[in-house]
Design a protein around this motif. Structure first.
Motif, PDB file in Angstrom:
ATOM      1  N   TYR A   1      -6.291   3.553   1.492  1.00  0.00           N
ATOM      2  CA  TYR A   1      -5.026   2.812   1.609  1.00  0.00           C
ATOM      3  C   TYR A   1      -4.408   3.025   2.994  1.00  0.00           C
ATOM      4  O   TYR A   1      -3.858   2.082   3.593  1.00  0.00           O
ATOM      5  CB  TYR A   1      -4.047   3.259   0.527  1.00  0.00           C
ATOM      6  CG  TYR A   1      -4.452   2.867  -0.873  1.00  0.00           C
ATOM      7  CD1 TYR A   1      -5.468   1.931  -1.099  1.00  0.00           C
ATOM      8  CD2 TYR A   1      -3.827   3.445  -1.987  1.00  0.00           C
ATOM      9  CE1 TYR A   1      -5.834   1.565  -2.386  1.00  0.00           C
ATOM     10  CE2 TYR A   1      -4.179   3.083  -3.273  1.00  0.00           C
ATOM     11  CZ  TYR A   1      -5.193   2.155  -3.472  1.00  0.00           C
ATOM     12  OH  TYR A   1      -5.545   1.798  -4.740  1.00  0.00           O
TER      13      TYR A   1
ATOM     14  N   HIS B   1      -6.124   0.798   5.398  1.00  0.00           N
ATOM     15  CA  HIS B   1      -5.617  -0.581   5.275  1.00  0.00           C
ATOM     16  C   HIS B   1      -4.267  -0.726   5.972  1.00  0.00           C
ATOM     17  O   HIS B   1      -4.011  -1.719   6.672  1.00  0.00           O
ATOM     18  CB  HIS B   1      -5.487  -0.964   3.798  1.00  0.00           C
ATOM     19  CG  HIS B   1      -6.788  -1.291   3.142  1.00  0.00           C
ATOM     20  ND1 HIS B   1      -7.636  -2.264   3.600  1.00  0.00           N
ATOM     21  CD2 HIS B   1      -7.381  -0.766   2.020  1.00  0.00           C
ATOM     22  CE1 HIS B   1      -8.703  -2.339   2.829  1.00  0.00           C
ATOM     23  NE2 HIS B   1      -8.576  -1.436   1.848  1.00  0.00           N
TER      24      HIS B   1
ATOM     25  N   PHE C   1       0.816  -1.210   0.000  1.00  0.00           N
ATOM     26  CA  PHE C   1       0.000   0.000   0.000  1.00  0.00           C
ATOM     27  C   PHE C   1       0.856   1.269   0.000  1.00  0.00           C
ATOM     28  O   PHE C   1       0.473   2.293  -0.566  1.00  0.00           O
ATOM     29  CB  PHE C   1      -0.955   0.000   1.195  1.00  0.00           C
ATOM     30  CG  PHE C   1      -2.179  -0.832   0.977  1.00  0.00           C
ATOM     31  CD1 PHE C   1      -3.140  -0.452   0.037  1.00  0.00           C
ATOM     32  CD2 PHE C   1      -2.385  -2.007   1.678  1.00  0.00           C
ATOM     33  CE1 PHE C   1      -4.273  -1.215  -0.181  1.00  0.00           C
ATOM     34  CE2 PHE C   1      -3.517  -2.782   1.467  1.00  0.00           C
ATOM     35  CZ  PHE C   1      -4.463  -2.388   0.529  1.00  0.00           C
TER      36      PHE C   1
ATOM     37  N   LYS D   1      -9.039   7.369  -2.277  1.00  0.00           N
ATOM     38  CA  LYS D   1      -8.216   6.160  -2.374  1.00  0.00           C
ATOM     39  C   LYS D   1      -7.057   6.231  -1.379  1.00  0.00           C
ATOM     40  O   LYS D   1      -6.687   5.235  -0.761  1.00  0.00           O
ATOM     41  CB  LYS D   1      -7.678   5.991  -3.802  1.00  0.00           C
ATOM     42  CG  LYS D   1      -8.682   5.398  -4.768  1.00  0.00           C
ATOM     43  CD  LYS D   1      -8.939   3.929  -4.421  1.00  0.00           C
ATOM     44  CE  LYS D   1      -9.886   3.281  -5.423  1.00  0.00           C
ATOM     45  NZ  LYS D   1     -10.186   1.878  -5.052  1.00  0.00           N
ATOM     46  N   ARG D   2      -6.476   7.407  -1.261  1.00  0.00           N
ATOM     47  CA  ARG D   2      -5.354   7.591  -0.339  1.00  0.00           C
ATOM     48  C   ARG D   2      -5.804   7.287   1.100  1.00  0.00           C
ATOM     49  O   ARG D   2      -5.111   6.575   1.839  1.00  0.00           O
ATOM     50  CB  ARG D   2      -4.842   9.024  -0.451  1.00  0.00           C
ATOM     51  CG  ARG D   2      -3.518   9.291   0.301  1.00  0.00           C
ATOM     52  CD  ARG D   2      -3.065  10.730   0.072  1.00  0.00           C
ATOM     53  NE  ARG D   2      -2.785  10.976  -1.340  1.00  0.00           N
ATOM     54  CZ  ARG D   2      -1.635  10.682  -1.936  1.00  0.00           C
ATOM     55  NH1 ARG D   2      -0.667  10.151  -1.221  1.00  0.00           N
ATOM     56  NH2 ARG D   2      -1.467  10.938  -3.206  1.00  0.00           N
TER      57      ARG D   2
END
Length: 420
Positions: free
Chosen positions: A243, A246, A226, A239-240
């Motif tokens: 990630y 995650h 990631f 999206k950042r």
């Protein structure tokens, strides 16, 4: 011929020697201090059967009395060298002369036995087990023949009877064979014990290191992936953030594995304080309920106030693991009940789930290093549970029925009111 002479007096003499040999090795094995005084202990253990054999000899008839006093003298001199042998020789002669009067021939015979054995002792201790067993038997046979020839030469009244040949020529080599073999076996067991403990420790360390390495590497690999994706300059903020979430989750997973390892590996003797069980359990449930709701698990609680003595951090880790196990045992959802009660100066904590249950093998192996019923489990969580409960002088009982659920019962000693 020999069976005629084997009576209870014969067996008594063997028993005295056997018990003394066992006592010697038991004391050596269980006391480090005794190992510093091996020769003194050997003298004490071998002198007892010498005296007992003479005090309770083997009666064949009114003219024939024998005993096996020479066997402890052989054993003590061979294993302890001439200093031990010299002391045992003095004890033997003093006992013999006190019980039966002075006899010059007896003095000569036992001097020959002592010097022959003492001269051979250094070579004997250089042999391995097979050499010691065979050489001790041969030595006793040769000494038996030598002393017989000396007795015949020095005494006109001495007669070599069948009983004499049996007890002084035939039986000593057989008895020496048996007792030296036994002594060597016991000595090998004592010598190999610390080596086995060391090997077991090394095996535990190596398996634990491999397990931790494998489990920590997985989330770190995901994190690395990631991080590489975050380097993309065209990545959207959504999206950042996804990630980063995650990455945070995987790092928490790695931290959880390391915490389990530390809780298992470090003794829980630090920061011992009162633990209010109902409050801590309630806090754990509040923390874990969101995750339980995500897995369609309903948690109900019946908490009775109670206080125990222990390490709060390790207590929390233990019951987080137990409750997590209960939730994970219900992949299709279900109900988890947590009940605490106080009786007979003990606090009982029950965790009941309606999950898949456990097999008999899983129950028996719960808490065993590196065993887990989960496909990707390390077994660390269950080890932490067992160790923590043992440290707090508690007990753990698990009852389970396949496809119906599991009940875990933990009993911990209640803290006395005057100690709160």
């Amino acid at each position: 011929m020999g069976f005629v002479y084997i009576n209870h007096h014969f067996l008594d003499n063997l028993f005295y020697i056997l018990v003394s040999v066992f006592v010697y090795f038991i004391l050596i094995d269980h006391s480090k201090r005794m190992k510093q005084y091996k020769k003194t202990l050997l003298i004490a253990c071998m002198s007892v059967p010498i005296i007992l054999c003479m005090r309770f000899p083997i009666y064949i008839d009114e003219y024939c009395v024998h005993d096996f006093r020479q066997i402890p003298l052989f054993i003590g001199t061979l294993y302890g060298g001439w200093p031990v042998g010299a002391v045992l020789l003095v004890i033997t002669l003093l006992g013999r002369f006190y019980l039966f009067g002075f006899n010059f021939l007896t003095l000569i015979v036992y001097l020959v036995i002592f010097f022959s054995t003492a001269l051979f002792a250094n070579k004997f201790n250089g042999f391995k087990r097979k050499g010691k067993v065979l050489s001790s038997s041969l030595l006793s046979f040769v000494v038996g023949v030598m002393t017989t020839l000396i007795a015949v030469s020095f005494s006109d009244f001495f007669q070599v009877t069948e009983a004499y040949v049996f007890y002084f020529v035939i039986m000593p080599p057989i008895i020496m064979f048996s007792f030296v073999y036994l002594a060597e076996t016991l000595q090998d067991a004592i010598n190999i014990k610390p080596k086995m403990v060391k090997l077991e420790k090394m095996e535990v360390v190596s398996q634990l290191a491999a397990s931790i390495s494998h489990e920590v590497r997985n989330p770190l690999t995901v994190v690395k992936g990631f991080i590489d994706l975050l380097k993309d300059p065209n990545l959207s903020q959504d999206k950042r953030d996804e990630y980063i979430e995650h990455i945070n989750r995987e790092l928490q997973s790695a931290e959880s594995i390391i915490s389990d390892y530390l809780a298992f590996a470090k003794p829980a003797t630090e920061q011992i304080n009162p633990i209010f069980v109902d409050r801590e359990i309630s806090s754990i449930l509040q923390m874990i309920k969101p995750w339980a709701n995500m897995n369609s698990v309903h948690i109900s609680e019946e908490l009775t106030p109670g206080v125990i003595h222990g390490n709060t951090q390790h207590f929390k880790q233990c019951f987080i693991n137990l409750i997590k196990n209960g939730i994970e045992a219900m992949p299709e959802g279900g109900e988890l009940r947590v009940i605490t009660s106080v009786s007979n100066k003990h606090i009982t904590i029950k965790i009941e789930d309606s999950g898949v249950g456990m097999t008999k093998e899983q129950l028996n192996r719960f808490g065993e290093p590196y065993y887990s019923s989960k496909e990707k489990g390390t077994g660390l969580g269950s080890m932490v549970i067992v160790r923590t409960i043992q440290t707090m002088n508690g007990t753990l009982d698990i009852s389970s029925v396949l496809h119906k659920g599991t009940t875990i019962t933990v009993k911990l000693p209640e803290m006395e009111s005057d100690a709160r």
